[in-house]
Design an enzyme around this catalytic site. Structure first.
Site, PDB file in Angstrom:
ATOM      1  N   ARG A  15       4.497 -65.931  32.497  1.00  0.00           N
ATOM      2  CA  ARG A  15       3.918 -66.988  31.691  1.00  0.00           C
ATOM      3  C   ARG A  15       5.308 -67.823  31.035  1.00  0.00           C
ATOM      4  O   ARG A  15       6.366 -67.803  31.431  1.00  0.00           O
ATOM      5  CB  ARG A  15       3.730 -66.089  30.063  1.00  0.00           C
ATOM      6  CG  ARG A  15       2.451 -65.201  30.480  1.00  0.00           C
ATOM      7  CD  ARG A  15       2.031 -64.056  29.296  1.00  0.00           C
ATOM      8  NE  ARG A  15       3.350 -63.143  29.180  1.00  0.00           N
ATOM      9  CZ  ARG A  15       3.202 -61.962  28.367  1.00  0.00           C
ATOM     10  NH1 ARG A  15       2.212 -62.276  27.366  1.00  0.00           N
ATOM     11  NH2 ARG A  15       4.254 -61.149  28.553  1.00  0.00           N
ATOM     12  N   LYS A  75       8.591 -63.519  26.159  1.00  0.00           N
ATOM     13  CA  LYS A  75       9.274 -62.168  25.887  1.00  0.00           C
ATOM     14  C   LYS A  75      10.524 -62.323  25.368  1.00  0.00           C
ATOM     15  O   LYS A  75      11.120 -63.311  25.234  1.00  0.00           O
ATOM     16  CB  LYS A  75       9.329 -61.497  27.394  1.00  0.00           C
ATOM     17  CG  LYS A  75       7.916 -61.194  27.773  1.00  0.00           C
ATOM     18  CD  LYS A  75       7.143 -60.380  27.065  1.00  0.00           C
ATOM     19  CE  LYS A  75       7.833 -58.807  26.928  1.00  0.00           C
ATOM     20  NZ  LYS A  75       6.898 -58.070  25.832  1.00  0.00           N
ATOM     21  N   TYR A  94       8.065 -63.132  21.212  1.00  0.00           N
ATOM     22  CA  TYR A  94       7.892 -61.656  21.109  1.00  0.00           C
ATOM     23  C   TYR A  94       9.349 -60.963  21.065  1.00  0.00           C
ATOM     24  O   TYR A  94       9.942 -61.267  22.124  1.00  0.00           O
ATOM     25  CB  TYR A  94       6.904 -60.933  22.238  1.00  0.00           C
ATOM     26  CG  TYR A  94       5.645 -61.471  21.834  1.00  0.00           C
ATOM     27  CD1 TYR A  94       4.989 -61.219  20.895  1.00  0.00           C
ATOM     28  CD2 TYR A  94       5.099 -62.157  22.991  1.00  0.00           C
ATOM     29  CE1 TYR A  94       3.575 -61.509  20.960  1.00  0.00           C
ATOM     30  CE2 TYR A  94       3.572 -62.740  22.881  1.00  0.00           C
ATOM     31  CZ  TYR A  94       2.727 -62.072  21.694  1.00  0.00           C
ATOM     32  OH  TYR A  94       1.600 -62.411  21.819  1.00  0.00           O
ATOM     33  N   HIS A  96       9.777 -57.173  19.632  1.00  0.00           N
ATOM     34  CA  HIS A  96       9.546 -55.976  19.365  1.00  0.00           C
ATOM     35  C   HIS A  96      10.854 -54.941  19.285  1.00  0.00           C
ATOM     36  O   HIS A  96      11.481 -54.203  19.891  1.00  0.00           O
ATOM     37  CB  HIS A  96       8.956 -55.136  20.804  1.00  0.00           C
ATOM     38  CG  HIS A  96       7.604 -55.966  21.109  1.00  0.00           C
ATOM     39  ND1 HIS A  96       6.658 -55.633  20.396  1.00  0.00           N
ATOM     40  CD2 HIS A  96       7.229 -56.975  22.295  1.00  0.00           C
ATOM     41  CE1 HIS A  96       5.516 -56.583  20.807  1.00  0.00           C
ATOM     42  NE2 HIS A  96       5.861 -57.253  21.888  1.00  0.00           N
ATOM     43  N   GLU A 118       4.923 -61.078  16.988  1.00  0.00           N
ATOM     44  CA  GLU A 118       4.331 -59.964  16.828  1.00  0.00           C
ATOM     45  C   GLU A 118       4.159 -59.588  15.074  1.00  0.00           C
ATOM     46  O   GLU A 118       3.335 -58.652  14.669  1.00  0.00           O
ATOM     47  CB  GLU A 118       4.586 -58.727  17.555  1.00  0.00           C
ATOM     48  CG  GLU A 118       6.067 -58.104  17.311  1.00  0.00           C
ATOM     49  CD  GLU A 118       7.219 -58.694  17.763  1.00  0.00           C
ATOM     50  OE1 GLU A 118       8.297 -58.026  17.550  1.00  0.00           O
ATOM     51  OE2 GLU A 118       7.097 -59.707  18.405  1.00  0.00           O
ATOM     52  N   ASP A 270       5.635 -51.365  24.340  1.00  0.00           N
ATOM     53  CA  ASP A 270       6.602 -52.545  23.804  1.00  0.00           C
ATOM     54  C   ASP A 270       7.289 -51.898  22.465  1.00  0.00           C
ATOM     55  O   ASP A 270       8.397 -52.531  22.415  1.00  0.00           O
ATOM     56  CB  ASP A 270       5.770 -53.718  23.611  1.00  0.00           C
ATOM     57  CG  ASP A 270       5.814 -54.715  24.647  1.00  0.00           C
ATOM     58  OD1 ASP A 270       6.595 -54.763  25.404  1.00  0.00           O
ATOM     59  OD2 ASP A 270       4.778 -55.427  24.652  1.00  0.00           O
TER      60      ASP A 270
END
Length: 372
Positions: A15, A75, A94, A96, A118, A270
């Site tokens: 991505r 990510k 993101y 996490h 998120e 995740d």
């Protein structure tokens, strides 16, 4: 503002954080866009398309990190990327963090302003930037689970939908939110016998209304989860506590009592995973066997369908990228409480309570941290 888009370096992550259409909109608003060469190739987006949209193509990620005011990724930054972040720089991706103390510590140390997709919310209390990837991961889960159930991959050797004269596989979905409901949609379509266990009765009612008798719904009491796991051929972990570590609903003892060759697809990995036996895997080595149970715990599942995922993600992140570029992070975060809920780390402070609680760290509300 100078917006930078490095190429993703996580294992088999194809991505990209920004599509050419968003780069063009940023240019029209007077901003600059740097894109690392080849950043979009995995999603079918060429350097030529980015250049035509007005982006500057640079050869190395180091130049992107060195020059950009706002880094837009998909990510979490890996160690080599974290070492290039600096005070005053904005990271939008993101993260996490509640499942990753090392990353949390290093983001605190470098002084970056880290906004996590998120944990951004909306007026209804949903997580709009997590939703499209949850939809993708939920729809992928039965597919990868069906593959893992094949004997060649260590599974029980059963077909998810069965055939005439042979019953379908039993699929248990732990979690009734976006991932769970999308997993149910695909599992039902594949002909499986599907049970969804959750603790949100409104979500369970919605699933029951949407699927009728095709899906059984069960309140996820611990004793019920244990029994259902022992009966299941495929268990999909789809539990989310926003910003926090996932609860361990599947104990190691429960795993030992499951059918040999059964599969756990832990979409919650995740955030640490739903099973005590889960540990992160990659697309290169997606599964492992523990106690005769196949575990699929890939931390970036949507990266396997990079083009679909990139455009789905861009649909929801682009408005926030434009706001951050137009207003700067301080004004953008102060004026928008929903974007502000995405602020996890700022100037060496943890600004998301779930992250602070996960590691016993001091917590500074985002509204207070931004005053300094």
């Amino acid at each position: 503002m100078l917006v930078g888009v490095p190429k993703e370096i996580k294992d088999n992550e194809f991505r990209v954080g920004l599509i050419p259409a968003t780069a063009q909109e940023l240019k029209l608003r007077g901003h600059q866009v740097l894109v690392e060469a080849g950043a979009g190739v995995g999603a079918g987006l060429s350097d030529t398309e980015y250049a035509a949209a007005g982006a500057e193509i640079v050869g190395e990620a180091t130049e992107v990190f060195e020059r950009a005011d706002l880094i837009v990724k998909v990510k979490e930054p890996l160690a080599s990327e974290r070492s290039q972040l600096r005070p005053g720089q904005i990271l939008f991706t993101y993260l996490h963090l509640a499942a990753d103390r090392t990353q949390t510590n290093e983001l605190l140390a470098c002084g970056v302003t880290a906004i996590a997709y998120e944990t951004v919310t909306n007026a209804e209390g949903f997580l709009p930037l997590l939703m499209p990837m949850s939809e993708v991961a939920g729809r992928m889960a039965p597919q990868v689970g069906a593959s893992a159930l094949q004997k060649a991959t260590g599974g029980r050797g059963v077909l998810l939908g069965g055939v005439p004269g042979v019953p379908p596989s039993d699929v248990l979905i732990l979690g009734s939110g976006v991932v769970g409901s999308n997993a149910a949609l695909i599992a039902v379509g594949m002909g499986a016998s599907v049970t969804v266990a959750g603790k949100n009765l409104d979500q369970l009612r919605r699933i029951s209304s949407d699927f009728g008798a095709r899906v059984r719904t069960v309140f996820a009491a611990r004793s019920a989860v244990e029994i259902l796991c022992e009966r299941a051929d495929l268990v999909i972990g789809a539990v989310l506590v926003p910003g926090a570590a996932a609860p361990k609903l599947i104990s190691a003892n429960t795993v030992k009592r499951m059918k040999p060759g059964a599969v756990i697809v832990d979409v919650s990995i995740d955030q640490g995973g739903t099973a005590e036996t889960s540990r992160p895997t990659s697309h290169s080595e997606p599964t492992y066997v523990s106690d005769n149970i196949v575990h699929y715990c890939v931390t970036n599942m949507p990266g396997a369908v990079a083009r679909t995922s990139t455009f789905a993600l861009s649909n929801v992140t682009a408005p926030f990228v434009l706001v951050l570029a137009d207003k700067g992070y301080a004004h953008a975060l102060t004026s928008d409480p929903y974007l502000r809920s995405g602020l996890n780390i700022h100037d060496g402070q943890v600004t998301h309570k779930a992250v602070a609680d996960a590691f016993g760290m001091p917590y500074v509300p985002a509204s207070e941290a931004l005053k300094n």
